[in-house]
Design a protein around this motif. Structure first.
Motif, PDB file in Angstrom:
ATOM      1  N   GLN A 106       0.927  -1.235   0.097  1.00  0.00           N
ATOM      2  CA  GLN A 106      -0.061   0.132  -0.017  1.00  0.00           C
ATOM      3  C   GLN A 106       0.962   1.259   0.104  1.00  0.00           C
ATOM      4  OE1 GLN A 106      -3.552  -0.031  -0.200  1.00  0.00           O
ATOM      5  NE2 GLN A 106      -3.393  -2.267  -0.369  1.00  0.00           N
ATOM      6  N   ALA A 107       0.988   2.039  -1.021  1.00  0.00           N
ATOM      7  CA  ALA A 107       1.767   3.177  -1.463  1.00  0.00           C
ATOM      8  C   ALA A 107       1.045   3.976  -2.171  1.00  0.00           C
ATOM      9  CB  ALA A 107       3.242   2.962  -1.731  1.00  0.00           C
ATOM     10  N   ASN A 108       0.326   5.107  -1.426  1.00  0.00           N
ATOM     11  CA  ASN A 108      -0.366   6.035  -2.446  1.00  0.00           C
ATOM     12  C   ASN A 108       0.612   6.941  -2.926  1.00  0.00           C
ATOM     13  OD1 ASN A 108      -1.704   4.604  -0.474  1.00  0.00           O
ATOM     14  ND2 ASN A 108      -3.270   6.490  -0.130  1.00  0.00           N
ATOM     15  N   ASN A 109       1.635   7.294  -2.341  1.00  0.00           N
ATOM     16  CA  ASN A 109       2.705   8.261  -3.146  1.00  0.00           C
ATOM     17  C   ASN A 109       4.034   7.803  -3.198  1.00  0.00           C
ATOM     18  OD1 ASN A 109       3.533   9.189  -0.484  1.00  0.00           O
ATOM     19  ND2 ASN A 109       1.680  10.253  -0.382  1.00  0.00           N
ATOM     20  N   LYS A 110       5.023   8.499  -3.555  1.00  0.00           N
ATOM     21  CA  LYS A 110       6.415   8.259  -3.449  1.00  0.00           C
ATOM     22  C   LYS A 110       6.937   8.117  -2.106  1.00  0.00           C
ATOM     23  CE  LYS A 110       8.866  10.592  -6.483  1.00  0.00           C
ATOM     24  NZ  LYS A 110       9.896  11.336  -7.235  1.00  0.00           N
ATOM     25  N   GLN A 111       6.676   8.885  -1.347  1.00  0.00           N
ATOM     26  CA  GLN A 111       6.953   8.949   0.414  1.00  0.00           C
ATOM     27  C   GLN A 111       6.316   7.742   0.878  1.00  0.00           C
ATOM     28  OE1 GLN A 111       9.261  11.220   1.872  1.00  0.00           O
ATOM     29  NE2 GLN A 111       9.362   9.679   3.263  1.00  0.00           N
ATOM     30  N   ALA A 112       5.214   7.492   0.609  1.00  0.00           N
ATOM     31  CA  ALA A 112       4.746   6.156   1.228  1.00  0.00           C
ATOM     32  C   ALA A 112       5.578   5.046   0.688  1.00  0.00           C
ATOM     33  CB  ALA A 112       3.473   5.958   1.060  1.00  0.00           C
ATOM     34  N   LEU A 113       5.937   4.828  -0.780  1.00  0.00           N
ATOM     35  CA  LEU A 113       6.650   3.794  -1.271  1.00  0.00           C
ATOM     36  C   LEU A 113       8.212   3.675  -0.735  1.00  0.00           C
ATOM     37  CD1 LEU A 113       7.331   1.881  -3.613  1.00  0.00           C
ATOM     38  CD2 LEU A 113       8.045   3.908  -4.709  1.00  0.00           C
ATOM     39  N   PHE A 114       8.686   4.713  -0.382  1.00  0.00           N
ATOM     40  CA  PHE A 114      10.135   4.653   0.021  1.00  0.00           C
ATOM     41  C   PHE A 114      10.088   4.409   1.502  1.00  0.00           C
ATOM     42  CE2 PHE A 114      11.447   6.953  -3.826  1.00  0.00           C
ATOM     43  CZ  PHE A 114      12.358   6.235  -4.193  1.00  0.00           C
ATOM     44  N   ASN A 115       8.921   4.769   2.195  1.00  0.00           N
ATOM     45  CA  ASN A 115       8.592   4.478   3.671  1.00  0.00           C
ATOM     46  C   ASN A 115       8.620   2.575   3.834  1.00  0.00           C
ATOM     47  OD1 ASN A 115       8.784   6.947   4.518  1.00  0.00           O
ATOM     48  ND2 ASN A 115       6.783   7.296   4.769  1.00  0.00           N
ATOM     49  N   THR A 116       8.057   2.242   3.000  1.00  0.00           N
ATOM     50  CA  THR A 116       7.621   0.823   2.731  1.00  0.00           C
ATOM     51  C   THR A 116       9.291  -0.003   2.616  1.00  0.00           C
ATOM     52  OG1 THR A 116       5.340   0.958   2.492  1.00  0.00           O
ATOM     53  CG2 THR A 116       6.279  -0.971   1.746  1.00  0.00           C
ATOM     54  N   VAL A 117       9.593   0.564   1.485  1.00  0.00           N
ATOM     55  CA  VAL A 117      10.849  -0.109   1.004  1.00  0.00           C
ATOM     56  C   VAL A 117      11.907  -0.067   1.918  1.00  0.00           C
ATOM     57  CG1 VAL A 117      12.663   0.209  -1.086  1.00  0.00           C
ATOM     58  CG2 VAL A 117      10.327   0.072  -1.295  1.00  0.00           C
ATOM     59  N   GLY A 118      12.033   1.072   2.703  1.00  0.00           N
ATOM     60  CA  GLY A 118      12.907   1.450   3.890  1.00  0.00           C
ATOM     61  C   GLY A 118      13.087   0.463   4.916  1.00  0.00           C
ATOM     62  N   GLY A 119      12.040  -0.280   5.034  1.00  0.00           N
ATOM     63  CA  GLY A 119      11.762  -1.445   5.984  1.00  0.00           C
ATOM     64  C   GLY A 119      12.510  -2.822   5.598  1.00  0.00           C
ATOM     65  N   TRP A 120      13.055  -3.018   4.201  1.00  0.00           N
ATOM     66  CA  TRP A 120      13.523  -4.034   3.781  1.00  0.00           C
ATOM     67  C   TRP A 120      15.133  -4.361   3.941  1.00  0.00           C
ATOM     68  CZ3 TRP A 120      10.653  -3.646  -1.474  1.00  0.00           C
ATOM     69  CH2 TRP A 120       9.518  -3.707  -1.497  1.00  0.00           C
ATOM     70  N   PRO A 121      15.967  -3.417   3.834  1.00  0.00           N
ATOM     71  CA  PRO A 121      17.440  -3.606   3.979  1.00  0.00           C
ATOM     72  C   PRO A 121      17.717  -4.700   5.133  1.00  0.00           C
ATOM     73  CG  PRO A 121      17.002  -1.563   3.586  1.00  0.00           C
ATOM     74  CD  PRO A 121      15.481  -1.910   3.795  1.00  0.00           C
ATOM     75  N   ILE A 122      18.581  -5.392   4.933  1.00  0.00           N
ATOM     76  CA  ILE A 122      18.846  -6.118   5.804  1.00  0.00           C
ATOM     77  C   ILE A 122      20.858  -6.468   5.654  1.00  0.00           C
ATOM     78  CG2 ILE A 122      18.856  -8.717   6.629  1.00  0.00           C
ATOM     79  CD1 ILE A 122      16.298  -8.835   5.072  1.00  0.00           C
ATOM     80  N   ALA A 179      24.181  -8.111   6.341  1.00  0.00           N
ATOM     81  CA  ALA A 179      24.897  -9.435   6.068  1.00  0.00           C
ATOM     82  C   ALA A 179      24.567 -10.169   7.631  1.00  0.00           C
ATOM     83  CB  ALA A 179      26.344  -9.588   5.811  1.00  0.00           C
ATOM     84  N   ASP A 180      24.577  -9.642   8.557  1.00  0.00           N
ATOM     85  CA  ASP A 180      24.459 -10.460   9.980  1.00  0.00           C
ATOM     86  C   ASP A 180      22.930 -10.476  10.400  1.00  0.00           C
ATOM     87  OD1 ASP A 180      23.497  -7.898  10.747  1.00  0.00           O
ATOM     88  OD2 ASP A 180      25.233  -7.674  12.316  1.00  0.00           O
ATOM     89  N   GLY A 181      22.383 -10.200   9.328  1.00  0.00           N
ATOM     90  CA  GLY A 181      20.790 -10.458   9.530  1.00  0.00           C
ATOM     91  C   GLY A 181      19.984  -9.288  10.085  1.00  0.00           C
ATOM     92  N   THR A 182      20.619  -8.146  10.616  1.00  0.00           N
ATOM     93  CA  THR A 182      19.955  -7.185  11.261  1.00  0.00           C
ATOM     94  C   THR A 182      19.181  -6.033  10.363  1.00  0.00           C
ATOM     95  OG1 THR A 182      22.046  -6.016  11.564  1.00  0.00           O
ATOM     96  CG2 THR A 182      21.465  -7.258  13.505  1.00  0.00           C
ATOM     97  N   ASN A 183      18.076  -5.505  10.738  1.00  0.00           N
ATOM     98  CA  ASN A 183      17.552  -4.716   9.932  1.00  0.00           C
ATOM     99  C   ASN A 183      18.331  -3.282   9.666  1.00  0.00           C
ATOM    100  OD1 ASN A 183      15.633  -6.424   9.435  1.00  0.00           O
ATOM    101  ND2 ASN A 183      14.070  -5.312  10.568  1.00  0.00           N
ATOM    102  N   ARG A 184      18.383  -2.612   8.384  1.00  0.00           N
ATOM    103  CA  ARG A 184      19.132  -1.556   8.448  1.00  0.00           C
ATOM    104  C   ARG A 184      18.164  -0.402   7.811  1.00  0.00           C
ATOM    105  NH1 ARG A 184      22.500  -3.123  11.308  1.00  0.00           N
ATOM    106  NH2 ARG A 184      24.596  -3.425  10.911  1.00  0.00           N
ATOM    107  N   PRO A 185      17.104   0.127   8.574  1.00  0.00           N
ATOM    108  CA  PRO A 185      16.185   0.745   8.022  1.00  0.00           C
ATOM    109  C   PRO A 185      16.428   2.199   7.496  1.00  0.00           C
ATOM    110  CG  PRO A 185      15.736   0.689  10.541  1.00  0.00           C
ATOM    111  CD  PRO A 185      16.938  -0.247   9.887  1.00  0.00           C
ATOM    112  N   ASP A 186      17.414   2.516   7.780  1.00  0.00           N
ATOM    113  CA  ASP A 186      18.048   3.868   7.531  1.00  0.00           C
ATOM    114  C   ASP A 186      18.694   3.925   6.073  1.00  0.00           C
ATOM    115  OD1 ASP A 186      17.008   5.293   9.579  1.00  0.00           O
ATOM    116  OD2 ASP A 186      18.738   5.438  10.672  1.00  0.00           O
TER     117      ASP A 186
END
Length: 183
Positions: free
Chosen positions: A75-91, A93-100
């Protein structure tokens, strides 16, 4: 070009630019240890150029994936919402999330594109004004090169980050979400 399938876009544009950057960073380290300072300097410019290209293609991949329907499940109505969602995906190598990491990558891409960084709440710009640079400093999180050899880094408010690690983390998120080819 506009009709490329999302996996083809990933392979031909995003991964090609990411791999080229990673190859040049290795070449830089190898030449830095050698006797030819001119070759090392040339390699540093190629490393920075390819890092910037990778930042642009990888950051804007979110918009490409969205425009081509690969992200219809979010659910992403605009570009900011899209990048906020995608921002939760980076991981890492040690398995920890890197949201920034998506934010940092986006700020680097925007700074490259516009020639100036406008979101200083995310990235701290040293007095030299560089957003992306080659350094011998050890990055945070034990990522990147810890031996003092040259690498592309991003200066953040928290400290120096390995650009390679940021790119790998963001790629890993995309690979996991869309089952794309690995780096």
């Amino acid at each position: 070009m506009g009709g490329l399938a999302i996996d083809t876009h990933w392979q031909r544009l995003v991964l090609t630019s990411v791999r080229e950057f990673m190859q040049w960073e290795v070449i830089l380290v190898d030449l830095y240890k050698g006797p030819d300072a001119g070759a090392a300097q040339d390699a540093s410019y190629e490393t920075l150029r390819t890092a910037m290209t990778a930042a642009l293609f990888l950051h804007h991949f979110a918009e490409v994936a969205s425009a081509r329907g690969a992200l219809a499940h979010i659910q992403a109505n605009n570009k900011q919402a899209l990048f906020n969602t995608v921002g939760g995906w980076p991981i890492a190598a040690d398995g920890t999330n890197r949201p920034d990491d998506v934010k940092i990558l986006g700020e680097v891409a925007d700074a490259i594109k516009h020639g100036v960084l406008t979101a200083n709440h995310i990235i701290h710009i040293p007095k030299n004004g560089r957003v992306i640079e080659i350094s011998h400093r050890q990055p945070l999180f034990s990522e990147g090169r810890q031996d003092g050899s040259p690498q592309v880094v991003i200066s953040t408010a928290a400290g120096v980050r390995s650009f390679r690690a940021i790119v790998e983390n963001v790629c890993r998120g995309w690979i996991n979400q869309l089952n794309l080819d690995p780096i």
